[in-house]
Scaffold this motif. Structure first.
Motif, PDB file in Angstrom:
ATOM      1  N   UNK A   1       3.846   0.834  -8.366  1.00  0.00           N
ATOM      2  CA  UNK A   1       2.882  -0.229  -8.909  1.00  0.00           C
ATOM      3  C   UNK A   1       3.598  -1.682  -8.972  1.00  0.00           C
ATOM      4  N   UNK A   2       4.695  -1.479  -9.786  1.00  0.00           N
ATOM      5  CA  UNK A   2       5.142  -2.815 -10.332  1.00  0.00           C
ATOM      6  C   UNK A   2       5.875  -3.788  -9.094  1.00  0.00           C
ATOM      7  N   UNK A   3       6.463  -2.614  -8.214  1.00  0.00           N
ATOM      8  CA  UNK A   3       7.182  -3.547  -7.115  1.00  0.00           C
ATOM      9  C   UNK A   3       5.725  -4.020  -6.101  1.00  0.00           C
ATOM     10  N   UNK A   4       4.607  -3.245  -6.136  1.00  0.00           N
ATOM     11  CA  UNK A   4       3.743  -3.648  -5.312  1.00  0.00           C
ATOM     12  C   UNK A   4       3.117  -5.076  -5.980  1.00  0.00           C
ATOM     13  N   UNK A   5       2.989  -5.220  -7.170  1.00  0.00           N
ATOM     14  CA  UNK A   5       2.645  -6.565  -7.660  1.00  0.00           C
ATOM     15  C   UNK A   5       3.667  -7.577  -7.393  1.00  0.00           C
ATOM     16  N   UNK A   6       5.021  -7.327  -7.240  1.00  0.00           N
ATOM     17  CA  UNK A   6       5.905  -8.414  -6.874  1.00  0.00           C
ATOM     18  C   UNK A   6       5.675  -8.718  -5.392  1.00  0.00           C
ATOM     19  N   UNK A   7       5.530  -7.613  -4.592  1.00  0.00           N
ATOM     20  CA  UNK A   7       5.133  -8.035  -3.084  1.00  0.00           C
ATOM     21  C   UNK A   7       3.881  -8.713  -2.926  1.00  0.00           C
TER      22      UNK A   7
ATOM     23  N   UNK B   1      12.581   6.166 -16.044  1.00  0.00           N
ATOM     24  CA  UNK B   1      12.199   6.133 -17.328  1.00  0.00           C
ATOM     25  C   UNK B   1      10.386   6.041 -17.151  1.00  0.00           C
ATOM     26  N   UNK B   2       9.943   5.698 -16.004  1.00  0.00           N
ATOM     27  CA  UNK B   2       8.473   5.616 -16.025  1.00  0.00           C
ATOM     28  C   UNK B   2       8.049   6.414 -14.692  1.00  0.00           C
ATOM     29  N   UNK B   3       8.972   6.972 -13.802  1.00  0.00           N
ATOM     30  CA  UNK B   3       8.551   7.815 -12.702  1.00  0.00           C
ATOM     31  C   UNK B   3       8.356   6.877 -11.587  1.00  0.00           C
ATOM     32  N   UNK B   4       8.057   7.663 -10.223  1.00  0.00           N
ATOM     33  CA  UNK B   4       7.978   6.905  -9.053  1.00  0.00           C
ATOM     34  C   UNK B   4       6.550   5.950  -8.893  1.00  0.00           C
ATOM     35  N   UNK B   5       5.642   6.583  -9.148  1.00  0.00           N
ATOM     36  CA  UNK B   5       4.313   6.195  -9.062  1.00  0.00           C
ATOM     37  C   UNK B   5       4.255   4.614  -9.783  1.00  0.00           C
ATOM     38  N   UNK B   6       4.671   4.576 -11.139  1.00  0.00           N
ATOM     39  CA  UNK B   6       4.746   3.512 -12.060  1.00  0.00           C
ATOM     40  C   UNK B   6       5.721   2.311 -11.086  1.00  0.00           C
ATOM     41  N   UNK B   7       6.908   2.855 -10.688  1.00  0.00           N
ATOM     42  CA  UNK B   7       7.675   1.723 -10.012  1.00  0.00           C
ATOM     43  C   UNK B   7       7.139   1.189  -8.784  1.00  0.00           C
TER      44      UNK B   7
ATOM     45  N   UNK C   1       0.961  -1.230   0.013  1.00  0.00           N
ATOM     46  CA  UNK C   1      -0.082   0.116   0.100  1.00  0.00           C
ATOM     47  C   UNK C   1       0.746   1.342  -0.155  1.00  0.00           C
ATOM     48  N   UNK C   2       2.062   1.209  -0.408  1.00  0.00           N
ATOM     49  CA  UNK C   2       3.074   2.438  -0.506  1.00  0.00           C
ATOM     50  C   UNK C   2       2.401   3.202  -1.310  1.00  0.00           C
ATOM     51  N   UNK C   3       1.716   2.784  -2.327  1.00  0.00           N
ATOM     52  CA  UNK C   3       0.851   3.782  -3.434  1.00  0.00           C
ATOM     53  C   UNK C   3       0.525   5.110  -2.475  1.00  0.00           C
ATOM     54  N   UNK C   4      -0.537   4.885  -1.263  1.00  0.00           N
ATOM     55  CA  UNK C   4      -0.996   5.910  -0.806  1.00  0.00           C
ATOM     56  C   UNK C   4      -0.084   6.978  -0.290  1.00  0.00           C
ATOM     57  N   UNK C   5       0.827   6.709   0.667  1.00  0.00           N
ATOM     58  CA  UNK C   5       2.178   7.838   1.008  1.00  0.00           C
ATOM     59  C   UNK C   5       2.831   8.307  -0.326  1.00  0.00           C
TER      60      UNK C   5
ATOM     61  N   UNK D   1      -5.068  -2.692  -9.575  1.00  0.00           N
ATOM     62  CA  UNK D   1      -5.861  -2.905 -11.053  1.00  0.00           C
ATOM     63  C   UNK D   1      -6.380  -1.540 -11.299  1.00  0.00           C
ATOM     64  N   UNK D   2      -6.983  -0.928 -10.561  1.00  0.00           N
ATOM     65  CA  UNK D   2      -7.537   0.411 -10.735  1.00  0.00           C
ATOM     66  C   UNK D   2      -6.437   1.299 -10.893  1.00  0.00           C
ATOM     67  N   UNK D   3      -5.546   1.155 -10.205  1.00  0.00           N
ATOM     68  CA  UNK D   3      -4.039   2.389 -10.381  1.00  0.00           C
ATOM     69  C   UNK D   3      -3.581   1.915 -11.827  1.00  0.00           C
ATOM     70  N   UNK D   4      -3.118   0.568 -12.291  1.00  0.00           N
ATOM     71  CA  UNK D   4      -2.828   0.302 -13.582  1.00  0.00           C
ATOM     72  C   UNK D   4      -3.949   0.991 -14.552  1.00  0.00           C
ATOM     73  N   UNK D   5      -5.210   0.784 -14.596  1.00  0.00           N
ATOM     74  CA  UNK D   5      -6.364   1.495 -15.611  1.00  0.00           C
ATOM     75  C   UNK D   5      -5.790   3.161 -15.369  1.00  0.00           C
TER      76      UNK D   5
END
Length: 342
Positions: free
Chosen positions: A274-280, A266-272, A125-129, A311-315
């Motif tokens: 999201x990907x690391x969240x999927x890995x988690x 290349x993609x920005x902090x928010x994209x990174x 849930x790092x996306x929130x902060x 998923x909503x974040x990726x959308x």
């Protein structure tokens, strides 16, 4: 679903010392994702494996010191090989190092009080902060779907924590506080690193070396004051295998950080994030597969809420309007699904 890449102003893009600038943006993104999953899945497994050693859970900050020392050595070797000069001011690195210590130190230490899956779910849930940090630090603006995604993550996080408090004999609210502190530091550091890389065009290894090198001194001061450095060294003297395990743990983490910084560049902090969240999320599955721990069906429902948020974040990254999603759900006669919109 194509991911938007940021312009790098003709700057060479390296992934683990190999120039990938000649690849198209989709391949660059795919390569970063693959290596993030490889290195950080190994990182997560080794982290839990180390803390599974009886009696080691109280030495999370000492493990952080070992990890920082290894990272510093790796970064120093690379900086000498590159023979490059520092580009980011030391004042910036003092802040980055402090945040890095907080991120890894609180994360490692929280395992004394939390199950590993619960710790990972919090980190998912790092996306929130990160969103809050992006608004404050970089004056970014986010869409409604991003806020909806973060809300789903919040609800899932609450549900997962409540479930863990019911089934885990080791649950302690102090662990929640510690991992929350790690998340706050992580959110700030992601945006601060992105801003510094854009401003000074600094290479990945420079950011890693100075952040962890300065962080070593912060840790030495803190651990010397509370006496953990002697207690941790005494414990590891009895189990020297910990140093080898920590070496493998640090190698996978160091390489993972390199790839994440490339993705941030290349993609920005928010994209990174999201990907690391999927890995988690995959790390949670692996944890339940390889390590014995209490389980409840509520973990699944809470996890699904967090997956929905991801998923909503990726959308949102693909400019999908959340209102259009609900319209298409209502008009099923047109035989469209969420996948049709993406």
């Amino acid at each position: 679903m194509p991911i938007k890449m940021q312009k790098s102003n003709s700057e060479d893009i390296e992934l683990l010392w190999y120039n990938i600038s000649h690849f198209n943006q989709t391949i660059q993104f795919a390569l970063c994702c693959i290596f993030i999953f490889i290195f950080y899945l190994a990182y997560g497994y080794l982290q839990e494996y180390i803390f599974a050693l009886e009696g080691f859970k109280q030495y999370g900050w000492y493990l952080t010191l070992i990890q920082f020392l290894y990272y510093t050595i790796f970064g120093w070797i690379e900086s000498k090989w590159r023979n490059s000069k520092r580009q980011i001011p030391l004042q910036t690195y003092y802040i980055l190092a402090f945040l890095t210590v907080g991120t890894l130190g609180f994360s490692n230490s929280s395992l004394k009080y939390l199950n590993y899956p619960t710790q990972v779910i919090f980190k998912c849930c790092k996306l929130i902060p990160v969103m809050i940090g992006g608004i404050i630090i970089q004056k970014k603006q986010y869409k409604f779907i991003d806020y909806l995604a973060s809300s789903c993550m919040c609800l899932g996080l609450i549900a997962f924590t409540l479930s863990d408090s019911q089934v885990s004999p080791n649950f302690n609210i102090l662990g929640v506080i510690m991992i929350s502190c790690a998340l706050i530091c992580d959110a700030v550091i992601g945006n601060a690193q992105e801003k510094a890389m854009k401003l000074y065009k600094a290479p990945n290894f420079e950011i890693i070396f100075y952040s962890y090198f300065i962080g070593v001194f912060y840790l030495l001061i803190g651990l010397s004051i509370n006496g953990d450095i002697l207690r941790g060294a005494s414990f590891c003297y009895q189990f020297p295998i910990v140093y080898f395990q920590a070496f493998l743990f640090s190698v996978s983490g160091y390489l993972g950080v390199q790839v994440v910084l490339t993705l941030v560049r290349t993609c920005g902090a928010l994209t990174a994030v999201t990907i690391t969240t999927c890995r988690k999320a995959m790390s949670v599955v692996i944890s339940f597969m390889f390590f014995k721990k209490p389980f409840t069906i509520n973990y699944i429902w809470a996890g699904l809420l967090i997956v929905l948020g991801i998923y909503l974040n990726v959308l949102g990254k693909n400019n999908v309007n959340v209102i259009d999603i609900f319209k298409n759900i209502r008009h099923r006669g047109k035989k469209k699904t969420l996948l049709d919109i993406v």
